[in-house]
Design a protein around this motif. Structure first.
Motif, PDB file in Angstrom:
ATOM      1  N   ALA A  10      -7.376  51.619  29.991  1.00 35.66           N
ATOM      2  CA  ALA A  10      -6.643  51.300  31.414  1.00 35.66           C
ATOM      3  C   ALA A  10      -7.409  52.937  31.607  1.00 35.66           C
ATOM      4  N   ALA A  11      -6.449  54.004  31.259  1.00 37.91           N
ATOM      5  CA  ALA A  11      -6.505  55.031  31.838  1.00 37.91           C
ATOM      6  C   ALA A  11      -7.527  56.391  31.276  1.00 37.91           C
ATOM      7  N   ILE A  12      -8.756  56.318  30.108  1.00 40.23           N
ATOM      8  CA  ILE A  12     -10.025  56.689  29.885  1.00 40.23           C
ATOM      9  C   ILE A  12     -10.623  56.188  29.931  1.00 40.23           C
ATOM     10  N   GLY A  13     -10.395  55.087  29.435  1.00 33.97           N
ATOM     11  CA  GLY A  13     -12.108  54.475  28.475  1.00 33.97           C
ATOM     12  C   GLY A  13     -12.418  53.660  27.515  1.00 33.97           C
ATOM     13  N   GLN A  14     -13.680  53.427  26.839  1.00 28.71           N
ATOM     14  CA  GLN A  14     -13.802  52.585  26.346  1.00 28.71           C
ATOM     15  C   GLN A  14     -14.209  53.472  25.145  1.00 28.71           C
ATOM     16  N   LEU A  15     -14.021  53.271  23.895  1.00 26.84           N
ATOM     17  CA  LEU A  15     -14.406  54.137  22.512  1.00 26.84           C
ATOM     18  C   LEU A  15     -15.609  53.653  21.339  1.00 26.84           C
ATOM     19  N   ASP A  16     -16.767  53.717  21.087  1.00 30.71           N
ATOM     20  CA  ASP A  16     -17.092  53.645  19.803  1.00 30.71           C
ATOM     21  C   ASP A  16     -16.492  53.879  18.671  1.00 30.71           C
ATOM     22  N   ASN A  65     -14.970  56.994  18.280  1.00 32.62           N
ATOM     23  CA  ASN A  65     -14.029  57.376  18.721  1.00 32.62           C
ATOM     24  C   ASN A  65     -14.511  58.480  19.697  1.00 32.62           C
ATOM     25  N   LYS A  66     -16.601  57.809  20.163  1.00 28.44           N
ATOM     26  CA  LYS A  66     -16.698  58.527  21.199  1.00 28.44           C
ATOM     27  C   LYS A  66     -16.645  57.684  22.659  1.00 28.44           C
ATOM     28  N   LEU A  67     -16.450  58.603  24.160  1.00 30.47           N
ATOM     29  CA  LEU A  67     -16.539  58.012  25.280  1.00 30.47           C
ATOM     30  C   LEU A  67     -17.405  57.039  25.391  1.00 30.47           C
ATOM     31  N   VAL A  68     -17.435  56.052  25.188  1.00 25.29           N
ATOM     32  CA  VAL A  68     -18.416  55.201  26.021  1.00 25.29           C
ATOM     33  C   VAL A  68     -18.947  54.205  26.779  1.00 25.29           C
ATOM     34  N   GLY A  69     -17.669  53.813  27.954  1.00 25.59           N
ATOM     35  CA  GLY A  69     -17.418  52.710  28.821  1.00 25.59           C
ATOM     36  C   GLY A  69     -16.446  53.334  29.258  1.00 25.59           C
ATOM     37  N   GLY A  70     -16.606  52.070  30.827  1.00 27.99           N
ATOM     38  CA  GLY A  70     -15.007  52.991  31.631  1.00 27.99           C
ATOM     39  C   GLY A  70     -14.190  52.502  31.716  1.00 27.99           C
ATOM     40  N   LYS A  71     -13.129  52.159  32.499  1.00 27.03           N
ATOM     41  CA  LYS A  71     -11.732  51.893  32.096  1.00 27.03           C
ATOM     42  C   LYS A  71     -11.581  50.060  32.356  1.00 27.03           C
ATOM     43  N   LEU A  72     -10.527  49.679  31.733  1.00 23.55           N
ATOM     44  CA  LEU A  72     -10.452  47.839  31.477  1.00 23.55           C
ATOM     45  C   LEU A  72      -9.310  47.864  32.062  1.00 23.55           C
ATOM     46  N   SER A  73      -9.130  46.526  33.049  1.00 23.78           N
ATOM     47  CA  SER A  73      -7.977  46.331  33.832  1.00 23.78           C
ATOM     48  C   SER A  73      -8.097  45.206  33.785  1.00 23.78           C
ATOM     49  N   GLY A  74      -7.350  44.346  34.075  1.00 22.25           N
ATOM     50  CA  GLY A  74      -6.481  42.734  33.498  1.00 22.25           C
ATOM     51  C   GLY A  74      -6.492  42.651  32.272  1.00 22.25           C
ATOM     52  N   ASN A  96      -1.042  59.201  32.451  1.00 21.00           N
ATOM     53  CA  ASN A  96      -1.833  60.284  31.950  1.00 21.00           C
ATOM     54  C   ASN A  96      -2.059  61.654  32.898  1.00 21.00           C
ATOM     55  N   LEU A  97      -2.387  62.686  31.594  1.00 21.23           N
ATOM     56  CA  LEU A  97      -1.791  64.091  32.620  1.00 21.23           C
ATOM     57  C   LEU A  97      -3.548  64.659  32.418  1.00 21.23           C
ATOM     58  N   ALA A  98      -4.396  64.110  31.435  1.00 22.41           N
ATOM     59  CA  ALA A  98      -6.045  63.936  31.183  1.00 22.41           C
ATOM     60  C   ALA A  98      -6.391  63.583  31.582  1.00 22.41           C
ATOM     61  N   THR A  99      -7.765  63.217  31.984  1.00 20.07           N
ATOM     62  CA  THR A  99      -8.310  62.222  32.737  1.00 20.07           C
ATOM     63  C   THR A  99      -9.754  62.345  30.880  1.00 20.07           C
ATOM     64  N   ALA A 100     -11.051  61.063  31.646  1.00 19.41           N
ATOM     65  CA  ALA A 100     -12.428  60.725  30.459  1.00 19.41           C
ATOM     66  C   ALA A 100     -13.084  62.154  30.522  1.00 19.41           C
ATOM     67  N   ALA A 143     -14.259  61.974  18.153  1.00 21.68           N
ATOM     68  CA  ALA A 143     -13.252  62.162  17.447  1.00 21.68           C
ATOM     69  C   ALA A 143     -13.136  61.685  15.834  1.00 21.68           C
ATOM     70  N   THR A 144     -12.169  62.385  15.212  1.00 16.77           N
ATOM     71  CA  THR A 144     -11.345  61.362  14.182  1.00 16.77           C
ATOM     72  C   THR A 144     -10.330  61.042  14.542  1.00 16.77           C
ATOM     73  N   ASN A 145      -9.504  60.362  14.147  1.00 18.31           N
ATOM     74  CA  ASN A 145      -8.873  59.343  14.214  1.00 18.31           C
ATOM     75  C   ASN A 145      -7.303  59.971  13.841  1.00 18.31           C
ATOM     76  N   GLU A 146      -7.389  61.318  13.677  1.00 18.57           N
ATOM     77  CA  GLU A 146      -6.393  62.175  13.440  1.00 18.57           C
ATOM     78  C   GLU A 146      -5.889  62.539  15.151  1.00 18.57           C
ATOM     79  N   GLN A 147      -7.571  63.911  15.526  1.00 22.31           N
ATOM     80  CA  GLN A 147      -7.642  64.229  17.098  1.00 22.31           C
ATOM     81  C   GLN A 147      -7.679  63.524  17.981  1.00 22.31           C
TER      82      GLN A 147
END
Length: 802
Positions: A312-318, A321-330, A393-397, A408-412
């Motif tokens: 909801a705040a950042i976006g979708q991961l593959d 854990n790479k950001l590949v999509g926009g935010k999901l609401s609803g 959130n304090l940080a953005t996409a 990122a790794t799961n730990e990261q």
């Protein structure tokens, strides 16, 4: 099962109950005797010859399906608010998911009520409408959300101030408005009697819920012509609990605590049998938390929380854990999405405030044949404010992509989420408090608010001329809706307001054709001015100027001493709201028109014996200009598009009620209700034939799937000298899996009232006795089960009269 078969099955069930024995049963509970304008009415005089319960306002009615809740019932069942009192009435449903507050202008985050599936319900106090024509209190538009008149029923007045509650299904009492399509709820206030009496009522129970009520009433003067009633109350609760329909577990609705206070004063002077003066003042205020939605407990865990808030705040991961999509609401795109609202209520303490100051002065200069001639002036001042605060959130996409361009790794990922996204509200409380503190703290006092002012004058004249009882009235009403805010720079207050003036005229002639037949033609004129806005830029006149004449005819006929019927027709007229003019009128840019249509009502009452009564009510509404958001074919896009249009609405509802008194101690009332709507596009537009539930947040559009199809009710009471107990059973069936967690719900409420001494009574009230998981409303954005009703609540109390 089709519509007719359901009616047949219900009728057979109730007829069977009706014939099991013989006894006299009134259609309203506790009618052994009650007070009518300080006069004690005996049991054999509580109803007229047609079977209608007599009240201070009953001279307006000619037949119709009317239920009356008396003061005696209120005290024996210890209702804590108005919605709790009226939920025993067949065909009445309400939305009240465990909290009192709400965000101004959003119907789904407020208490709402419907009668026979229609939210176009008028709320009255002593026969006077309490809505504001310029209000945006509960949804500013007719195209979505509720079509109610913008009144939160539980904020009108406190229960100690209530003498009776009339619930009139459908537009059977047309004096109250041509827009009362669903019906009317008329709150009749208490008048002091001849004797000086007081009452203290204290109760405590589940969720740190407490009730404190004090009232005192009586008369003064040598002739006891002055009467007074005064009451004060405080009601409060901690966070409500609820039962989750999917998991079957009980959760706590964080941030739902509330506290409300009220004071009422009524002074009456009876000059003689025909002339009197009433001065009434009502104060009520509250600070109520509003958590917006009940969390889905199947997603109420650390892992799902991180999934939901990241999407909801950042976006979708593959998978890396790479950001590949926009935010999901609803809820549909991001299951459990509404769990994020727990930050608003549980973490940041979002809340609403309201304050009501109302007064009403009525001088009655004549009384004749049960009718009153009077002049009334009134003033309503209502203030509403809310503070909704949250931080996801304090940080953005972009921050995430910069730090982890290839994943990122799961730990990261876990480390980044813990440092930059809001923590799980159901986890470590210290971590949650730390997050709230570093994001600005909890919700502070509101810096903007709404003030609704409503002033008016009403003149009514009533006269009996032979077989004609004639009532004529005219009301002038000036409504204002102020929007105010405090400047961050110099703390100055900026303000703007919207005005709307209303004139309502009405004349009714109740013609007593003979001893068995009354016919009541009436005509009503409604005139609404344009919405006028005043702000720093000056005064502008908007749209909204409209008027309409609406004829009405009602009749009732008594076949014999045991049976009667009523029949009525009314022309419906409901003007547009300001929001209908200020928002896009749809993909076709077609201006919306006022809602218009016709409504018919038909009912039959029958005393099967001196112990059993049966009543059947049917109403049919055909709206030629109902407002709905429907999927219409759009040539410019070559597809169906959802748009607000004037559509056709065909609504039918059916109620059947049987009352049976087994003996002097036991009484049973059984009922069945069914409602059905059909919507059609007009003006040659093509409605999507595959349309199912688009815009399903509008309960007036997809109403057949967004509410229970059938409502069965059993109300059993037992009274024997000092003991009174009642069990209310509400069974909802035919609930769509699309909108509810189950297709049927069985809800039980029980109370026990015991008179310890003549002046002291102890009681227990249990709502949702079996701790059923159930809902009465649905919102597509928040998802199924997001408005779960409260779980079992136990209240123990003591009432002392002095």
């Amino acid at each position: 099962m089709n519509f007719d078969k359901k009616y047949g099955a219900a009728a057979a069930m109730v007829m069977l109950l009706s014939f099991v024995s013989t006894s006299y049963a009134a259609f309203d509970e506790n009618l052994q005797g009650y007070t009518l304008d300080t006069i004690l009415v005996e049991a054999d005089a509580t109803k007229d010859k047609f079977g209608n319960t007599i009240t201070e306002q009953s001279y307006y009615r000619t037949g119709g399906d009317v239920k009356v809740i008396t003061r005696e019932e209120i005290e024996k069942r210890h209702y804590t608010d108005l919605t709790e009192a009226i939920k025993r009435i067949p065909g009445v449903t309400f939305q009240n998911p465990g909290y009192r507050g709400g965000e101004y202008g959003y119907e789904f985050y407020n208490n709402g009520v419907s009668i026979n599936g229609d939210t176009r319900v008028i709320i009255l106090v002593d026969g006077r409408r309490v809505d504001n024509a310029a209000s945006t209190r509960i949804s500013s538009r007719s195209t979505s959300g509720s079509k109610s008149t913008g009144v939160n029923l539980d904020q009108v007045t406190n229960m100690a101030n209530v003498e009776k509650i009339e619930v009139i299904k459908g537009p059977g009492a047309s004096v109250y408005g041509a827009d009362a399509l669903g019906g009317v709820i008329n709150i009749i206030t208490r008048k002091g009697g001849n004797d000086n009496v007081g009452s203290i009522d204290l109760a405590t129970g589940s969720w740190d819920k407490h009730k404190y009520a004090l009232s005192y009433s009586g008369s003064a003067g040598n002739d006891k012509s002055w009467h007074y009633f005064i009451s004060a109350n405080r009601d409060m609760s901690g966070d409500t609990k609820y039962k989750d329909g999917y998991t079957g577990t009980t959760g706590t609705l964080g941030g739902s605590k509330w506290k409300e206070d009220g004071v009422n004063l009524r002074i009456d002077k009876d000059f003689n049998e025909k002339q009197s003066l009433k001065i009434w003042y009502n104060f009520k205020q509250g600070k109520d938390g509003y958590p917006i939605a009940t969390p889905s407990l199947r997603y109420w865990n650390q892992d799902d929380w991180q999934r939901i808030i990241f999407n909801a705040a950042i976006g979708q991961l593959d998978e890396n854990n790479k950001l590949v999509g926009g935010k999901l609401s609803g809820d549909a795109k991001n299951p459990g999405y509404h769990n994020l609202y727990a930050l608003d209520g549980a973490a940041y303490g979002s809340f609403s405030r309201f304050k009501n100051n109302d007064w009403d002065i009525t001088y009655t200069f004549d009384k004749e044949n049960g009718m009153e001639s009077f002049v009334r002036i009134y003033d309503q001042n209502h203030r509403y404010a809310h503070r909704d605060k949250y931080k996801w959130n304090l940080a953005t996409a972009d921050d995430y992509k910069t730090l982890f361009p290839n994943g990122a790794t799961n730990e990261q990922l876990q480390q980044w989420i813990s440092e930059n996204l809001a923590p799980f509200p159901g986890g470590d409380k210290d971590i949650l408090k730390e997050w709230v503190a570093k994001t600005g703290g909890a919700a502070s006092e509101p810096t903007s608010w709404r003030e609704e002012k409503n002033r008016g004058i009403q003149l009514q004249y009533a006269k009996s001329v032979g077989v004609n009882d004639i009532i004529a009235s005219i009301t002038y009403d000036k409504a204002k809706n102020f929007s105010k805010s405090i400047s961050n720079k110099d703390n100055s207050v900026t303000t703007s307001h919207v005005d709307r003036k209303t004139i309502r005229g009405y004349i009714q002639d109740k013609i007593h054709i003979n001893d068995k037949w009354d016919i009541t033609p009436a005509i009503r004129y409604s005139k609404y001015s344009s919405f006028e806005t005043t702000n720093a830029a000056g005064r502008t006149q908007g749209k909204g100027d409209t008027h309409e004449i609406t004829p009405v005819i009602n009749t009732q006929y008594m076949f014999d001493d045991t049976s009667s019927m009523y029949l009525g027709w009314t022309r419906v007229f409901r003007p547009l709201r300001q929001g209908d003019y200020t928002t896009n009128d749809g993909v076709f840019k077609t201006p919306l028109l006022d809602e218009k249509g016709d409504a018919w009502t038909l009912g039959i009452r029958k005393d099967i014996s001196d112990k059993t009564s049966l009543a059947v009510h049917y109403d049919w509404t055909k709206m030629s200009n109902a407002i709905a958001t429907l999927p219409i074919w759009d040539d410019s896009k070559d597809e169906f598009s959802n748009t607000a249009v004037n559509a056709k609405e065909d609504k039918k509802s059916f109620n059947i009620t049987a009352d049976h008194r087994f003996d002097d101690h036991v009484m049973l009332s059984a009922s069945y209700s069914h409602m059905k709507d059909e919507w059609k596009a007009k003006n040659g537009w093509i409605l999507d034939p595959n349309w199912g539930y688009q815009n399903s947040s509008d309960i007036n559009v997809a109403i057949n799937s967004l509410r229970p199809q059938n409502h069965y009710s059993l109300n059993l009471s037992y009274e024997n000298r000092k003991l009174y107990t009642g069990l209310l059973t509400n069974w909802y069936t035919g609930c769509s899996d699309y909108a509810f967690t189950n297709n049927r719900f069985l809800v039980l409420d029980w109370n026990l009232n015991y008179e310890i001494t003549k002046d002291m009574t102890a009681y227990v009230v249990v709502t949702n006795l079996t701790n059923e998981a159930y809902e009465t409303s649905y919102n597509s954005w928040n998802g199924v089960g997001s408005s779960a009703m409260p779980s079992r609540c136990v209240m123990v109390g003591m009432q002392y009269k002095f």
